[in-house]
Write a protein that holds these residues in place. Structure first.
Motif, PDB file in Angstrom:
ATOM      1  N   LYS B   3       4.143  -6.618  12.492  1.00 48.64           N
ATOM      2  CA  LYS B   3       4.714  -6.945  11.198  1.00 48.64           C
ATOM      3  C   LYS B   3       6.236  -6.891  11.250  1.00 48.64           C
ATOM      4  O   LYS B   3       6.899  -7.580  10.486  1.00 48.64           O
ATOM      5  CB  LYS B   3       4.189  -5.982  10.146  1.00 48.64           C
ATOM      6  N   HIS B  24      11.031  -9.438   9.940  1.00 42.74           N
ATOM      7  CA  HIS B  24       9.671  -9.398   9.375  1.00 42.74           C
ATOM      8  C   HIS B  24       9.349 -10.775   8.831  1.00 42.74           C
ATOM      9  O   HIS B  24       9.325 -10.991   7.618  1.00 42.74           O
ATOM     10  CB  HIS B  24       9.529  -8.304   8.304  1.00 42.74           C
ATOM     11  N   ILE B  27       6.499 -11.438   6.059  1.00 43.47           N
ATOM     12  CA  ILE B  27       6.492 -10.575   4.885  1.00 43.47           C
ATOM     13  C   ILE B  27       5.821 -11.280   3.717  1.00 43.47           C
ATOM     14  O   ILE B  27       6.017 -12.471   3.490  1.00 43.47           O
ATOM     15  CB  ILE B  27       7.924 -10.131   4.519  1.00 43.47           C
ATOM     16  N   ASP B  31       5.132  -7.232  -0.569  1.00 42.11           N
ATOM     17  CA  ASP B  31       5.634  -6.237   0.381  1.00 42.11           C
ATOM     18  C   ASP B  31       7.037  -5.764   0.011  1.00 42.11           C
ATOM     19  O   ASP B  31       7.885  -6.572  -0.389  1.00 42.11           O
ATOM     20  CB  ASP B  31       5.683  -6.816   1.796  1.00 42.11           C
ATOM     21  N   TYR B  32       7.265  -4.484   0.208  1.00 42.37           N
ATOM     22  CA  TYR B  32       8.582  -3.895   0.114  1.00 42.37           C
ATOM     23  C   TYR B  32       9.027  -3.472   1.508  1.00 42.37           C
ATOM     24  O   TYR B  32       8.205  -3.239   2.391  1.00 42.37           O
ATOM     25  CB  TYR B  32       8.570  -2.671  -0.801  1.00 42.37           C
ATOM     26  N   TYR B  51      13.497  -4.484  -2.175  1.00 41.21           N
ATOM     27  CA  TYR B  51      12.677  -5.703  -2.245  1.00 41.21           C
ATOM     28  C   TYR B  51      13.524  -6.936  -1.935  1.00 41.21           C
ATOM     29  O   TYR B  51      13.108  -7.792  -1.164  1.00 41.21           O
ATOM     30  CB  TYR B  51      12.051  -5.845  -3.632  1.00 41.21           C
ATOM     31  N   VAL B  90       7.116  -2.554   6.488  1.00 37.96           N
ATOM     32  CA  VAL B  90       6.884  -3.569   5.463  1.00 37.96           C
ATOM     33  C   VAL B  90       5.512  -3.285   4.862  1.00 37.96           C
ATOM     34  O   VAL B  90       4.494  -3.423   5.536  1.00 37.96           O
ATOM     35  CB  VAL B  90       6.947  -4.988   6.067  1.00 37.96           C
ATOM     36  N   GLU B  91       5.490  -2.859   3.628  1.00 38.71           N
ATOM     37  CA  GLU B  91       4.252  -2.406   2.991  1.00 38.71           C
ATOM     38  C   GLU B  91       4.282  -2.759   1.510  1.00 38.71           C
ATOM     39  O   GLU B  91       5.340  -2.870   0.914  1.00 38.71           O
ATOM     40  CB  GLU B  91       4.115  -0.881   3.105  1.00 38.71           C
ATOM     41  N   VAL B  92       3.086  -2.859   0.920  1.00 37.36           N
ATOM     42  CA  VAL B  92       3.035  -2.953  -0.528  1.00 37.36           C
ATOM     43  C   VAL B  92       3.375  -1.587  -1.102  1.00 37.36           C
ATOM     44  O   VAL B  92       3.172  -0.561  -0.450  1.00 37.36           O
ATOM     45  CB  VAL B  92       1.640  -3.398  -1.025  1.00 37.36           C
ATOM     46  N   ALA B  95       1.316   1.906  -0.658  1.00 35.68           N
ATOM     47  CA  ALA B  95       0.424   1.671   0.477  1.00 35.68           C
ATOM     48  C   ALA B  95      -0.323   2.949   0.834  1.00 35.68           C
ATOM     49  O   ALA B  95       0.237   4.033   0.827  1.00 35.68           O
ATOM     50  CB  ALA B  95       1.236   1.179   1.666  1.00 35.68           C
TER      51      ALA B  95
END
Lengths: 114, 110
Positions: B3, B24, B27, B31-32, B51, B90-92, B95
């Motif tokens: 990622k 990324h 993305i 994703d943040y 963001y 990089v995740e929501v 997460a």
């Protein structure tokens, strides 16, 4: 100091044995996460508990299990230990999902399997 | 498919500004971008999250271009104590489990 405590700090044991690692999250945090960090695999997410219930699983082996108790502390049980299980095990906690992916990590437990 | 992609290592000198770039390309909208710092034998520590555009806190700044396919962590006037591994994630938001890559080993010299 993150507010997350882990015991023991170091643990040395033999192959085939079983150990229990303990974690106390920050006061008020409902989520507890377990991570394993080894030289070859890096930092890997194992499992998450939220308010006593399992919420998410990562790369956790069947020989490993965890639970979160009513007082919110958590234990990670590792059984039939192998040499490759030697690693740093981190516990992290977080509050109610908010704006940030901020998890607070404990100091870790260094497990050595001989 | 990874990622995130970031330099394996970097070095700089005390008092300098250090910029670590993370790619990324895949993305997602939800994703943040989050950065963590880890010292040897310690757990990772959250540094900053963003963001889009620019985010600044007391520790660092995070620059994110409009296409969000990369981000740059900027550490102003580093000191020896900034020597650590820096992870770009990089995740929501919220997460369940964070995915850490190899990170960037930053070495600060006197």
């Amino acid at each position: 100091d993150s507010g997350v405590t882990q015991t023991p700090k170091h643990l040395i044991t033999a192959t085939g044995q079983r150990v229990t690692l303990r974690c106390s999250p920050r006061s008020g945090d409902l989520s507890v996460y377990w991570y394993q960090q080894s030289l070859d695999q890096g930092l890997q997410f194992l499992i998450q508990y939220y308010n006593g219930e399992e919420r998410a699983k990562g790369n956790i082996l069947e020989r490993f299990s965890a639970q979160q108790f009513p007082d919110l502390h958590s234990e990670l049980n590792l059984s039939s230990l192998e040499l490759g299980d030697s690693a740093l095990y981190f516990c992290a906690s977080s509050g109610v999902a908010g704006r940030y992916n901020e998890q607070f990590f404990g100091p870790g437990t260094r497990l050595t399997v001989l | 498919l990874a990622k995130t992609t970031q330099p394996i290592s970097m070095d700089s000198y005390e008092g300098q500004e250090v910029n670590i770039t993370c790619s990324h390309n895949n993305i997602a909208t939800n994703d943040y971008i989050t950065w963590y710092q880890q010292f040897p034998s310690q757990g990772p520590r959250f540094i900053i999250q963003g963001y889009k555009t620019k985010v600044t806190n007391e520790v660092a700044s995070l620059f994110i271009p409009a296409d969000r396919k990369s981000s740059t962590l900027s550490l102003p006037r580093v000191s020896l104590s900034d020597t650590a591994v820096y992870y770009c994630l990089v995740e929501v938001v919220g997460a369940d489990g964070l995915t850490f890559g190899k990170g960037t080993h930053l070495i600060i010299q006197p």
